[in-house]
Structure formats: C-alpha cells, structure tokens
Design an enzyme around this catalytic site. Structure first.
Site, PDB file in Angstrom:
ATOM      1  N   ASN A   1       0.876  -1.178   0.000  1.00  0.00           N
ATOM      2  CA  ASN A   1       0.000   0.000   0.000  1.00  0.00           C
ATOM      3  C   ASN A   1       0.913   1.227   0.000  1.00  0.00           C
ATOM      4  OD1 ASN A   1      -1.783   2.042   0.512  1.00  0.00           O
ATOM      5  ND2 ASN A   1      -2.692   1.108   2.340  1.00  0.00           N
TER       6      ASN A   1
ATOM      7  N   LYS B   1       3.272   0.757   3.120  1.00  0.00           N
ATOM      8  CA  LYS B   1       2.897  -0.243   4.125  1.00  0.00           C
ATOM      9  C   LYS B   1       2.932  -1.597   3.450  1.00  0.00           C
ATOM     10  CE  LYS B   1      -0.575   2.550   6.309  1.00  0.00           C
ATOM     11  NZ  LYS B   1      -1.965   2.742   6.275  1.00  0.00           N
TER      12      LYS B   1
ATOM     13  N   ARG C   1      -2.524  -2.209  -3.415  1.00  0.00           N
ATOM     14  CA  ARG C   1      -3.727  -1.428  -3.153  1.00  0.00           C
ATOM     15  C   ARG C   1      -3.671  -0.183  -4.038  1.00  0.00           C
ATOM     16  NH1 ARG C   1      -5.371   2.646   1.646  1.00  0.00           N
ATOM     17  NH2 ARG C   1      -7.455   3.000   0.858  1.00  0.00           N
TER      18      ARG C   1
ATOM     19  N   HIS D   1     -12.565   3.252  -0.162  1.00  0.00           N
ATOM     20  CA  HIS D   1     -12.613   2.208   0.879  1.00  0.00           C
ATOM     21  C   HIS D   1     -13.373   0.972   0.384  1.00  0.00           C
ATOM     22  CE1 HIS D   1     -12.583   5.680   4.044  1.00  0.00           C
ATOM     23  NE2 HIS D   1     -11.356   5.208   3.935  1.00  0.00           N
TER      24      HIS D   1
ATOM     25  N   GLY E   1     -10.067   8.498   7.693  1.00  0.00           N
ATOM     26  CA  GLY E   1     -10.963   8.708   6.560  1.00  0.00           C
ATOM     27  C   GLY E   1     -12.205   7.900   6.877  1.00  0.00           C
TER      28      GLY E   1
ATOM     29  N   ARG F   1     -10.925  16.023   7.267  1.00  0.00           N
ATOM     30  CA  ARG F   1     -11.686  16.419   6.072  1.00  0.00           C
ATOM     31  C   ARG F   1     -13.099  16.845   6.453  1.00  0.00           C
ATOM     32  NH1 ARG F   1     -10.600  10.961   3.245  1.00  0.00           N
ATOM     33  NH2 ARG F   1      -8.329  11.001   3.234  1.00  0.00           N
TER      34      ARG F   1
ATOM     35  N   ASP G   1      -8.059  12.758  16.828  1.00  0.00           N
ATOM     36  CA  ASP G   1      -8.121  11.395  17.364  1.00  0.00           C
ATOM     37  C   ASP G   1      -9.292  11.267  18.340  1.00  0.00           C
ATOM     38  OD1 ASP G   1      -7.617   8.999  18.955  1.00  0.00           O
ATOM     39  OD2 ASP G   1      -5.673   8.983  17.954  1.00  0.00           O
TER      40      ASP G   1
ATOM     41  N   ARG H   1      -9.873   9.175  20.613  1.00  0.00           N
ATOM     42  CA  ARG H   1      -9.543   8.874  22.005  1.00  0.00           C
ATOM     43  C   ARG H   1      -9.436  10.167  22.810  1.00  0.00           C
ATOM     44  NH1 ARG H   1      -5.324   4.576  19.764  1.00  0.00           N
ATOM     45  NH2 ARG H   1      -5.390   6.160  18.161  1.00  0.00           N
TER      46      ARG H   1
ATOM     47  N   GLY I   1     -10.817   2.068  12.584  1.00  0.00           N
ATOM     48  CA  GLY I   1     -10.311   2.504  13.891  1.00  0.00           C
ATOM     49  C   GLY I   1     -11.372   2.930  14.888  1.00  0.00           C
ATOM     50  N   ILE I   2     -12.252   3.840  14.493  1.00  0.00           N
ATOM     51  CA  ILE I   2     -13.276   4.348  15.412  1.00  0.00           C
ATOM     52  C   ILE I   2     -14.427   3.343  15.531  1.00  0.00           C
ATOM     53  CG2 ILE I   2     -14.889   6.245  15.831  1.00  0.00           C
ATOM     54  CD1 ILE I   2     -12.935   7.877  13.854  1.00  0.00           C
TER      55      ILE I   2
ATOM     56  N   GLU J   1      -8.287  -5.056   5.111  1.00  0.00           N
ATOM     57  CA  GLU J   1      -8.106  -4.749   3.698  1.00  0.00           C
ATOM     58  C   GLU J   1      -6.952  -5.547   3.092  1.00  0.00           C
ATOM     59  OE1 GLU J   1      -8.502  -0.525   4.999  1.00  0.00           O
ATOM     60  OE2 GLU J   1      -9.181  -0.229   2.945  1.00  0.00           O
TER      61      GLU J   1
END
Ligand code: ADP
Length: 400
Positions: A10, A17, A94, A183, A215, A244, A287, A289, A335-336, A388
């Site tokens: 990626n 990555k 990707r 995505h 994102g 964004r 973030d 958190r 993540g969220i 992914e």
C-alpha cells in the site's frame, strides 16, 4: 486453494505499508511500514510474526529503495521469514482510483498501467504514488505476478441516480465528473463477513457499512451489490472525518476565498487537512480517544464535535435505509467503528425507528467481531473489524 505467500503493498506519496500473507493459513507472516521516503529521516518498521519489531533508520531516496529494504528484511538471515524471493508468489497492490476503467481487481500489465495513468487526474496525490510502487516492485521482482485492487471498484455497481451529481451532464461526459466512492475493499470485505456472521445469504441482505477511521465513509450494499456510498469524485465528500470536512455547501469555497484572501487551492487544503473533527474541535485533536476523554470531562469543543460527527453518520444511515427500502444489518468498522463503544452508542441513539436496541455489555467490546444489538432488534448491529490487506491477498490469489 493455492498455497503461496502474497506481498501486499500500500504505497502513499512518502510511505509504503506492507504485509506478507500466506494464502492457505491467511496468517500475516511479516508486516511493516516505510515512512518519510524521499524525505530526511526515512525509517522502516518491520515485524516478523512471533518475532520482535525492529526499526531501521536509513535513507530511502525513492520507493524502489524502500521496496529493496522490505525485500531484504523479508529474506534477512536473522529476522527474515522466507529463504529467498522465490517464496513470494505474488504481489497485490492497493490502488486508489480506477475511475470507470475498473469494476474489479486486475492483473497488472502495460495496458493496465496505462489505464491507471488515465485516472491520475481523478486522484493526483494517490494514483502516481501507487504506480511508483508497482514500478518499484516490477524492477526488483520482474517475474512475480502482480495484481491491482482498487478502492473504487466495489462501488462501480452504483446506479446512475446514485453516482450522478446535479451538474450539467456534459461534465460527466467530458471529464467523468461523478461519484466513485472509496474504501471499497473494506466495504466489500465487511459486508460479506456480516452475511457469514449472521449465517444469511449475501445476495438476500440489505447492509449498511460504516467505515469510521481517519478517513470515513458509509456504503449501502443491497443483494450483494453496492448501491450507494458517501465519498464522491474524491474522498472529501460525505462524513465529517479526522481532518476532512465531508459534505459542505460548495458556495462556501468562494465565500471563504473572499473573506480570507486565499486561493481555491488554499481553501481546499483547509477542507482536506484542517477541517473535520480536528477543525471543529478548534485544532484540539483528530483522534477520537482524545475527543472522548475531553467529552467526558465536559469540554464544549469536543462535545459539539462528537455530536456533529455522530449526527452526520446517523443521517447517512437514514438516507441509505431509504435507498434500499429497509436495512437488515448495520456494521461498524475501522479505527473508530471497531474501538469506540461511545461513538457507536451515540450513533445508535438515533436509530430507535429501526427497532434497534443496543446491548450495552456487548457494545463495551473493542476490536472484535460481535453483535451489539439485543436479539429482539429488527435490524442487527455488528462490529466487524476490517482487513483490507487480507482482502487484497485473496483477490490477488483469485486472479492467478
Ligand atoms: P486510517 O486507516 O483512515 O488512517 P484507522 O481506521 O486506523 O484510520 O482509524 C484511526 C482512528 O481510529 C484514530 O484516529 C482514532 O480516532 C480512532 N481510534 C483508534 N483507537 C480508538 C479507541 N480505542 N477509541 C476511540 N477511537 C479510536
């Protein structure tokens, strides 16, 4: 099923990555990240499965150098996981934007590279970086087959009424200005997994996937096909994201240019990099958190930010319920979505009209597959961690 190791790549403009995945066990054999490629202070982080993570700070002048370091690490006599490059059977890349050229994954060939180049205008930051990654791998592994898996492909089944903007039709005809969505690999993986978890036929379900990461996007998947998604020509449209803005009145751009004495380019930079929850919280954090902690401490900027974020997600869920004339299952991922019971509960608080009641105990779990609605709920709510890289490895093997 073939037994081979697939290197999933990626590539971003200054990062790369990677994961090496075995196709039979579907286990990650090694993974890592190269950062600050072409910039001072480049470094690679590499973790072999079951081994220690190590970091190597070393100049990487370009992506070819980064791929070379990755391949060296994978075959290294101390930390390596394969004896030679011949044990890497394929590479899956990707790729961000396939425009209307790609409604699925594809093996990489010269024609394919040209067709990806044709989409560069649509993703000027991402596609060129993806292509650099492909070329670097081709240079160092000329005989290894490679596949491209596009973020946009899964959404190519959207009907015209979902992908067209209310613009003069000639802009679609001349420049292909339309909604594409992103995505896609995640929306596809999570929606299929949801059907498996429920033991239902994918082709019979109405599924809404909320991919909430830095994102973020929502998609509506009806009878196994994507029928709508919240991102558009670019990943700027839709939900409020980390930095964004998501949907705004387009007239705001000229208004702000005039008020702030900035160019369109500069304001777009604000919309991409200084807006979203970061902008709404007055630069406090992107973030969740941090935002959640501040929310609990009663801090007004974080309270309004999280409320606005959750409200936008709930509005899209309502819109996609209408688009599909109902919804059987709503999935949270990324993540969220995977890790924030707080945000999931906030979004679900709008969904009583769907007969949804959240099981508070189940909703406390993080990062695992779980149904968080009570059994009596008409619409099920699931947490499905996305993967992914695994989806890309599977697609790559399927193409060979
Ligand atoms: P991307 O791949 O788009 O960069 P991710 O899907 O990795 O993003 O999501 C990253 C975001 O997930 C972080 O910015 C953070 O807001 C959120 N996140 C991660 N862990 C938690 C957690 N335990 N609670 C709340 N939010 C979290």
């Amino acid at each position: 099923m073939k037994d081979m190791n697939v290197l999933v790549i990626n590539c971003g403009s200054s990062s790369l990555k990677f994961q090496l995945i075995n196709s039979l066990s579907e286990k990650v054999i090694a993974k890592g990240l190269c950062e600050r490629i072409g910039i001072e202070g480049s470094q690679m982080t590499y973790t072999p499965a079951g081994g220690e993570k190590y970091e190597k700070v070393t100049p990487m002048k370009d992506h070819t150098e980064a791929v070379r370091l990755v391949l060296e690490a994978l075959t290294d006599k101390d930390h390596g996981v394969v004896k030679s490059l011949s044990e890497i059977g394929a590479v899956g890349h990707r790729l961000v934007h396939g425009g209307e050229n790609f409604a699925g994954s594809t093996l990489i060939s010269d024609e394919v590279i040209q067709a990806i180049e044709e989409c560069n205008d649509l993703a000027p930051l991402h596609n060129p970086a993806n292509l650099i990654g492909i070329r670097a791998c081709q240079e160092l592994m000329p005989d290894t087959p490679m596949a491209g898996v596009f973020d946009t492909a899964f959404h190519q089944t959207m009907p015209e009424e979902a992908y067209l903007y209310g613009l003069p039709y000639r802009y679609y005809e001349k420049y292909k200005v339309r909604r594409y969505g992103f995505h896609g690999t995640s929306h596809s993986y999570v929606s299929k997994r949801a059907a498996q978890i429920l033991g239902k036929d994918y082709a019979d379900l109405k599924i809404i996937v909320c991919h909430l990461g830095n994102g973020a996007s929502v998609s509506a998947v009806k009878n196994g096909k994507c029928v709508d998604t919240s991102m558009g020509l670019t990943p700027l449209e839709g939900l409020i994201m980390g930095t964004r803005s998501g949907d705004i009145d387009p007239a705001i751009i000229e208004f702000l240019c005039n008020k702030e004495g900035k160019s369109v380019h500069e304001i777009l930079n604000v919309l991409n990099k200084e807006s979203g929850v970061f902008g709404l919280s007055e630069g406090f954090s992107s973030d969740f958190r941090d935002l959640e902690k501040a929310y609990r401490a009663g801090e007004a900027p974080s309270i309004r930010t999280m409320k606005t974020f959750a409200y936008r997600v709930a509005k899209y869920i309502g819109a996609y319920t209408a688009a599909m004339n109902g919804v059987d299952v709503i999935c949270f991922t990324a993540g969220i979505g995977e890790n924030s019971p707080f945000i999931r509960a906030m979004i679900a608080s709008y969904l009583g009209y769907l007969g949804i009641t959240i099981d508070e105990k189940a909703n406390e779990k993080r990062g695992e597959e779980i149904c968080i609605s009570v059994p009596e709920s008409n619409t099920k709510v699931l947490v499905v961690p996305t993967n992914e890289e695994l989806a890309i490895a599977r697609e790559t093997v399927a193409l060979l």
